[in-house]
Every structure is written in structure tokens, then in C-alpha cells.
Design an enzyme around this catalytic site. Sequence first.
Site, PDB file in Angstrom:
ATOM      1  N   LYS A 101      -7.062   0.097  12.693  1.00  0.00           N
ATOM      2  CA  LYS A 101      -7.802  -0.612  11.588  1.00  0.00           C
ATOM      3  C   LYS A 101      -9.322   0.250  11.570  1.00  0.00           C
ATOM      4  O   LYS A 101      -9.879   0.380  10.644  1.00  0.00           O
ATOM      5  CB  LYS A 101      -8.006  -1.910  11.921  1.00  0.00           C
ATOM      6  CG  LYS A 101      -8.767  -2.894  11.024  1.00  0.00           C
ATOM      7  CD  LYS A 101      -8.442  -4.448  11.278  1.00  0.00           C
ATOM      8  CE  LYS A 101      -8.848  -4.580  12.689  1.00  0.00           C
ATOM      9  NZ  LYS A 101     -10.084  -4.916  13.056  1.00  0.00           N
ATOM     10  N   ARG A 123     -11.783 -14.704  10.303  1.00  0.00           N
ATOM     11  CA  ARG A 123     -10.624 -15.002  11.249  1.00  0.00           C
ATOM     12  C   ARG A 123     -10.328 -16.442  11.043  1.00  0.00           C
ATOM     13  O   ARG A 123     -11.098 -17.516  11.136  1.00  0.00           O
ATOM     14  CB  ARG A 123     -11.085 -14.805  12.710  1.00  0.00           C
ATOM     15  CG  ARG A 123     -11.139 -13.397  13.022  1.00  0.00           C
ATOM     16  CD  ARG A 123     -11.468 -13.354  14.571  1.00  0.00           C
ATOM     17  NE  ARG A 123     -10.921 -11.941  14.927  1.00  0.00           N
ATOM     18  CZ  ARG A 123     -11.631 -11.285  15.996  1.00  0.00           C
ATOM     19  NH1 ARG A 123     -12.680 -11.979  16.839  1.00  0.00           N
ATOM     20  NH2 ARG A 123     -11.328 -10.257  16.203  1.00  0.00           N
ATOM     21  N   ARG A 125      -3.186   3.500  26.033  1.00  0.00           N
ATOM     22  CA  ARG A 125      -4.653   3.630  26.094  1.00  0.00           C
ATOM     23  C   ARG A 125      -5.143   3.838  27.531  1.00  0.00           C
ATOM     24  O   ARG A 125      -4.730   3.278  28.396  1.00  0.00           O
ATOM     25  CB  ARG A 125      -5.264   2.304  25.414  1.00  0.00           C
ATOM     26  CG  ARG A 125      -6.144   2.924  24.218  1.00  0.00           C
ATOM     27  CD  ARG A 125      -6.546   1.862  23.427  1.00  0.00           C
ATOM     28  NE  ARG A 125      -7.110   0.543  23.869  1.00  0.00           N
ATOM     29  CZ  ARG A 125      -7.722  -0.370  23.251  1.00  0.00           C
ATOM     30  NH1 ARG A 125      -7.969   0.217  21.867  1.00  0.00           N
ATOM     31  NH2 ARG A 125      -7.941  -1.604  23.529  1.00  0.00           N
ATOM     32  N   ARG A 163      -6.893  -0.374  31.209  1.00  0.00           N
ATOM     33  CA  ARG A 163      -7.775  -1.534  31.331  1.00  0.00           C
ATOM     34  C   ARG A 163      -6.723  -2.846  31.432  1.00  0.00           C
ATOM     35  O   ARG A 163      -5.535  -2.718  30.818  1.00  0.00           O
ATOM     36  CB  ARG A 163      -8.578  -1.815  30.094  1.00  0.00           C
ATOM     37  CG  ARG A 163      -9.644  -0.961  30.054  1.00  0.00           C
ATOM     38  CD  ARG A 163     -10.509  -1.324  28.800  1.00  0.00           C
ATOM     39  NE  ARG A 163     -10.118  -2.033  27.875  1.00  0.00           N
ATOM     40  CZ  ARG A 163     -10.703  -2.188  26.538  1.00  0.00           C
ATOM     41  NH1 ARG A 163     -11.783  -1.928  26.397  1.00  0.00           N
ATOM     42  NH2 ARG A 163      -9.757  -2.914  25.732  1.00  0.00           N
ATOM     43  N   ARG A 169      -2.687 -11.249  22.626  1.00  0.00           N
ATOM     44  CA  ARG A 169      -3.341 -11.083  21.802  1.00  0.00           C
ATOM     45  C   ARG A 169      -2.808 -10.942  20.474  1.00  0.00           C
ATOM     46  O   ARG A 169      -3.380 -11.240  19.357  1.00  0.00           O
ATOM     47  CB  ARG A 169      -4.238  -9.506  21.964  1.00  0.00           C
ATOM     48  CG  ARG A 169      -5.516  -9.657  22.942  1.00  0.00           C
ATOM     49  CD  ARG A 169      -5.687  -8.645  23.753  1.00  0.00           C
ATOM     50  NE  ARG A 169      -6.369  -7.443  23.000  1.00  0.00           N
ATOM     51  CZ  ARG A 169      -6.345  -6.198  23.570  1.00  0.00           C
ATOM     52  NH1 ARG A 169      -5.770  -5.947  24.597  1.00  0.00           N
ATOM     53  NH2 ARG A 169      -6.630  -5.344  22.711  1.00  0.00           N
TER      54      ARG A 169
END
Length: 215
Positions: A13, A88, A127, A160, A171
Amino acid sequence: MNIILLGPQGSGKGTQADLLVQKYGLNYVEMGKILRSIAESDNQHAKTVKEYLNKGDLVPDEFVRLIAWDHINKQDKEKGFLFDGYPRGLAQYDHLKDMLMKFGKKIDWVVYLYISPEESIRRLSARRTCEKCGEIFNLVTNPPKNPEVCDKCGGKLTQREDDQPEAIKRRLELFGERTKQILEKAKQEGVLLEIDGERAIDKIHEDIVDKLWIK
Ligand SMILES: [Zn+2]
């Protein structure tokens, strides 16, 4: 032209937002960044916003409204906006429309960049973040020369905690819950553009640009 860009974690995004902002000269409203800068400022809401961000919770609607109004009001409305990380949930979406109406503007497009949950998890699990300088790599889409060493500073690359599959799943669920209603409403209003995010960056961009004008 006013665009809301929505997409789950790992959808690319941010990259598409940058490309659209450049192409159309839009004001880029990146809510995550605005909230972080408010948290570090002497703004009257700094303390509250900081508490929510530190806990990893969503900042409540009432603050987001004030902050969004404050921010939007200062920009050149004629240039148009690209909203990222905001609104949101449906309440914020409706409120944003009301705000724009005050300036004689509206939401022209809600662009939804979709990728499957599996792909999202695959991309985010790949990641790696540098412990030393914070640079982010992706073993799939943006690999470092050595998977454990930062190309930039030689620091150690680690995963992470919130890029572990279980955290990503949580999430994604949260994102789905608060986004579903916006997507439904945007569809009813005839402003929803659904874009397949599982393609090359330039192909996705071309697709969005093509479709933005078909109405
Ligand atoms: Zn580094």
C-alpha cells in the site's frame, strides 16, 4: 481527486500511495505518521495519542477526527488528497465525507488493494529489520545480499515480534473487521475499486491509474 487507499499489511500500500501521490500531485495524508509526530510534539493530545500507540491500540475516533480535521484544514484542498491508514471503520469514513463536504469535496475513490491472507503472511514473515539502523528488508521482494546482515550498515537482521505469523494473523483479523464496513458502503456508493495486489508494483500502479477514470 480524493482517494482512500486501503490494503492489508504486506499489500504494498505504501509504495502504491507514493506512486499515486507523485502522479497526481495529491496531499498525502499518512495517518500513522501524523499520529507518531503528534505523539512526539507538544500538541495537547500528545500524551493520549502516545499511550495508544505504545500499547499498539487504535487511537479512538474522537481524537482521530480532531487530528484529521486539523490536518486537512491546513492543506490546499484543490490539490486533492490521498488518505492512507485513515479512515479506520465506518464512523471515521462517514465523518471524513462530512468534512470534505464542508469544502465542497467528496471521496472519489476507495481503492482496495487486496492480497490473500496467505500471501500477506508469506510477505510479512519474510521481513527482516536491522537491529542497528532500522532498515527493513524482505527476503522475497527486497532481499539483502546476506539474509542475516544489513547491506547498509552491516548490522544484524532480525525478525520483529509483530512480523511473526501469529501476530500477523491477529493484525489481519483486526484490519478485516474495521475495513469490511467501509468496503460495503463504498461499493453501495459506487466508488469502490478493487485491485489485485499480488502482481508487480508497476502493473498494479498502471491498473489503478487506468481504472481511476472509468466511472
Ligand atoms: Zn543497518
